[in-house]
Design an enzyme around this catalytic site. Structure first.
Site, PDB file in Angstrom:
ATOM      1  CB  SER A   1      -0.864   0.010   1.267  1.00 13.88           C
ATOM      2  OG  SER A   1      -1.475   1.266   1.438  1.00 13.88           O
TER       3      SER A   1
ATOM      4  CE1 TYR B   1      -4.104  -2.100   5.273  1.00 20.38           C
ATOM      5  CE2 TYR B   1      -3.101   0.013   4.729  1.00 20.38           C
ATOM      6  CZ  TYR B   1      -3.729  -1.153   4.333  1.00 20.38           C
ATOM      7  OH  TYR B   1      -3.983  -1.375   2.998  1.00 20.38           O
TER       8      TYR B   1
HETATM    9  P1  NDP Z   1     -11.306  -5.958   0.843  1.00 25.34           P
HETATM   10  O1  NDP Z   1     -11.614  -5.805   2.277  1.00 25.34           O
HETATM   11  O2  NDP Z   1     -12.281  -5.448  -0.149  1.00 25.34           O
HETATM   12  O3  NDP Z   1     -10.999  -7.498   0.518  1.00 25.34           O
HETATM   13  C1  NDP Z   1     -10.126  -8.217   1.353  1.00 25.34           C
HETATM   14  C2  NDP Z   1     -10.155  -9.686   0.994  1.00 25.34           C
HETATM   15  O4  NDP Z   1      -9.288 -10.378   1.895  1.00 25.34           O
HETATM   16  C3  NDP Z   1     -11.525 -10.321   1.141  1.00 25.34           C
HETATM   17  O5  NDP Z   1     -11.665 -11.372   0.221  1.00 25.34           O
HETATM   18  C4  NDP Z   1     -11.471 -10.866   2.566  1.00 25.34           C
HETATM   19  O6  NDP Z   1     -12.437 -11.881   2.768  1.00 25.34           O
HETATM   20  C5  NDP Z   1     -10.038 -11.369   2.618  1.00 25.34           C
HETATM   21  N1  NDP Z   1      -9.469 -11.512   3.957  1.00 25.34           N
HETATM   22  C6  NDP Z   1      -9.376 -10.583   4.943  1.00 25.34           C
HETATM   23  N2  NDP Z   1      -8.825 -11.113   6.042  1.00 25.34           N
HETATM   24  C7  NDP Z   1      -8.548 -12.406   5.749  1.00 25.34           C
HETATM   25  C8  NDP Z   1      -7.983 -13.472   6.476  1.00 25.34           C
HETATM   26  N3  NDP Z   1      -7.588 -13.349   7.758  1.00 25.34           N
HETATM   27  N4  NDP Z   1      -7.854 -14.671   5.872  1.00 25.34           N
HETATM   28  C9  NDP Z   1      -8.249 -14.844   4.582  1.00 25.34           C
HETATM   29  N5  NDP Z   1      -8.805 -13.870   3.850  1.00 25.34           N
HETATM   30  C10 NDP Z   1      -8.953 -12.659   4.424  1.00 25.34           C
HETATM   31  O7  NDP Z   1      -9.891  -5.258   0.648  1.00 25.34           O
HETATM   32  P2  NDP Z   1      -9.164  -4.679  -0.676  1.00 25.34           P
HETATM   33  O8  NDP Z   1      -9.534  -5.476  -1.846  1.00 25.34           O
HETATM   34  O9  NDP Z   1      -9.346  -3.222  -0.688  1.00 25.34           O
HETATM   35  O10 NDP Z   1      -7.649  -4.949  -0.274  1.00 25.34           O
HETATM   36  C11 NDP Z   1      -6.846  -5.937  -0.911  1.00 25.34           C
HETATM   37  C12 NDP Z   1      -5.390  -5.611  -0.649  1.00 25.34           C
HETATM   38  O11 NDP Z   1      -5.099  -4.314  -1.199  1.00 25.34           O
HETATM   39  C13 NDP Z   1      -5.028  -5.532   0.834  1.00 25.34           C
HETATM   40  O12 NDP Z   1      -3.739  -6.053   1.030  1.00 25.34           O
HETATM   41  C14 NDP Z   1      -5.026  -4.040   1.115  1.00 25.34           C
HETATM   42  O13 NDP Z   1      -4.199  -3.716   2.199  1.00 25.34           O
HETATM   43  C15 NDP Z   1      -4.471  -3.509  -0.200  1.00 25.34           C
HETATM   44  N6  NDP Z   1      -4.762  -2.114  -0.449  1.00 25.34           N
HETATM   45  C16 NDP Z   1      -6.050  -1.659  -0.650  1.00 25.34           C
HETATM   46  C17 NDP Z   1      -6.275  -0.311  -0.904  1.00 25.34           C
HETATM   47  C18 NDP Z   1      -7.632   0.244  -1.163  1.00 25.34           C
HETATM   48  O14 NDP Z   1      -7.772   1.477  -1.270  1.00 25.34           O
HETATM   49  N7  NDP Z   1      -8.661  -0.584  -1.308  1.00 25.34           N
HETATM   50  C19 NDP Z   1      -5.165   0.657  -0.953  1.00 25.34           C
HETATM   51  C20 NDP Z   1      -3.867   0.069  -0.725  1.00 25.34           C
HETATM   52  C21 NDP Z   1      -3.686  -1.254  -0.492  1.00 25.34           C
HETATM   53  P3  NDP Z   1     -13.022 -12.219   4.252  1.00 25.34           P
HETATM   54  O15 NDP Z   1     -13.284 -10.907   4.922  1.00 25.34           O
HETATM   55  O16 NDP Z   1     -14.239 -13.029   3.987  1.00 25.34           O
HETATM   56  O17 NDP Z   1     -11.959 -12.998   4.922  1.00 25.34           O
END
Ligand code: NDP
Length: 258
Positions: free
Chosen positions: A149, A162
């Site tokens: 990020s 984070y």
């Molecule tokens: P979302 O919250 O939309 O999606 C996250 C995904 O990860 C979901 O499928 C969720 O499913 C899964 N997840 C979360 N915790 C766990 C766990 N313990 N075990 C297995 N699966 C897990 O997030 P984003 O798509 O926005 O983020 C994706 C990546 O991009 C992350 O690494 C985030 O830090 C990074 N990012 C996002 C930004 C943004 O603006 N959106 C900016 C910068 C970086 P479930 O909850 O069912 O487990």
């Protein structure tokens, strides 16, 4: 021409993408599968994961998956056993994408929040890399991509823990590149800026904070998940075979705007 096509394709590759049920992870799963890879993914929420798996089946994509909490050591072990048996002991691509954010001022982050953020965002990726290493080595051309990020390299309010996990991930990217290149395992990170997902919707629940973030972004908009996953897919291709140890920023220019 055939050689060019091969360099820009993922045909015949195998991939594990954590957190693929929605958001950026889901876009990555679809991009890799459309480019020819067989993909395995996981998430904690069974209903959402099954919905995505059904949609991919209808689309004719080769995607499988299971419920797994990557913050749990026993779940990670089981996940890698399943992946190993599905892909016969070889894995070409590991995408460490799953993460959570608990937006709070640093002084309000509880021990429980801190442990959840560290174990989900950083420790899971570290240990999954360790578990995947023999499979990546067996593939002969392994590629690891961490979804980092911009918060890992610049200061962001309400992101103390984070951002620290993402900064640690950026350093791990470089260290693994130095250690594992000898087995032709490349390691890179993609650092997105503000991207339209459920995570961002929570973080930017306050319209004013969202407006300010967009105003600071030279391209004056948030990213679509597809604009992140294309870079991830590129890093997994033969076309990127000399790129390792890098953090590729995909942020509409926000981190160069002072
Ligand atoms: P979302 O919250 O939309 O999606 C996250 C995904 O990860 C979901 O499928 C969720 O499913 C899964 N997840 C979360 N915790 C766990 C766990 N313990 N075990 C297995 N699966 C897990 O997030 P984003 O798509 O926005 O983020 C994706 C990546 O991009 C992350 O690494 C985030 O830090 C990074 N990012 C996002 C930004 C943004 O603006 N959106 C900016 C910068 C970086 P479930 O909850 O069912 O487990």
């Amino acid at each position: 021409m055939e050689q060019v096509k091969k360099r820009w394709s993922l045909e015949g590759k195998t991939a594990l993408v954590t957190g693929g049920s929605r958001g950026i992870g889901r876009a990555i799963v679809e991009e890799l599968a459309r480019l020819g890879a067989s993909v395995y993914t996981c998430a904690r929420g069974e209903t959402e994961l099954n919905r995505s798996l059904s949609a991919w089946k209808v689309m004719g994509l080769r995607v499988d998956g299971s419920v797994c909490d990557v913050s749990s050591s026993s779940c990670r072990k089981k996940l890698m056993e399943d992946v190993s048996s599905l892909f016969q002991g070889k894995l070409d691509i590991l995408i460490n994408n799953a993460a959570i954010v608990i937006p709070k001022p640093a002084e309000e982050v509880s021990a429980v929040d801190y442990a959840a953020i560290m174990s989900t965002n950083f420790e899971s990726g570290f240990h999954l890399c360790q578990l995947a290493r023999p499979l990546l080595k067996a593939s002969g051309q392994g590629s690891i991509v961490f979804i980092s990020s911009v918060a890992g390299s610049v200061g962001v309010i309400n992101c103390a823990a984070y951002g620290a996990t993402k900064g640690a991930m950026n350093q791990l990217t470089k260290n693994l590149a130095c250690e594992w290149s000898k087995d032709n395992i490349r390691t890179n990170s993609v650092a997105p800026g503000f991207t339209k997902t459920e995570m961002a919707a929570g973080f930017f629940a306050d319209e004013e904070i969202l407006r300010a973030a967009i105003a600071r972004t030279p391209l004056r908009r948030m990213a679509e998940p597809e604009e992140i996953c294309s870079v991830v897919a590129f890093l997994c291709m033969e076309a990127a075979s000399y790129i390792t140890g890098q953090v590729i920023v995909v942020d509409g220019g926000v981190t160069v705007n002072c």
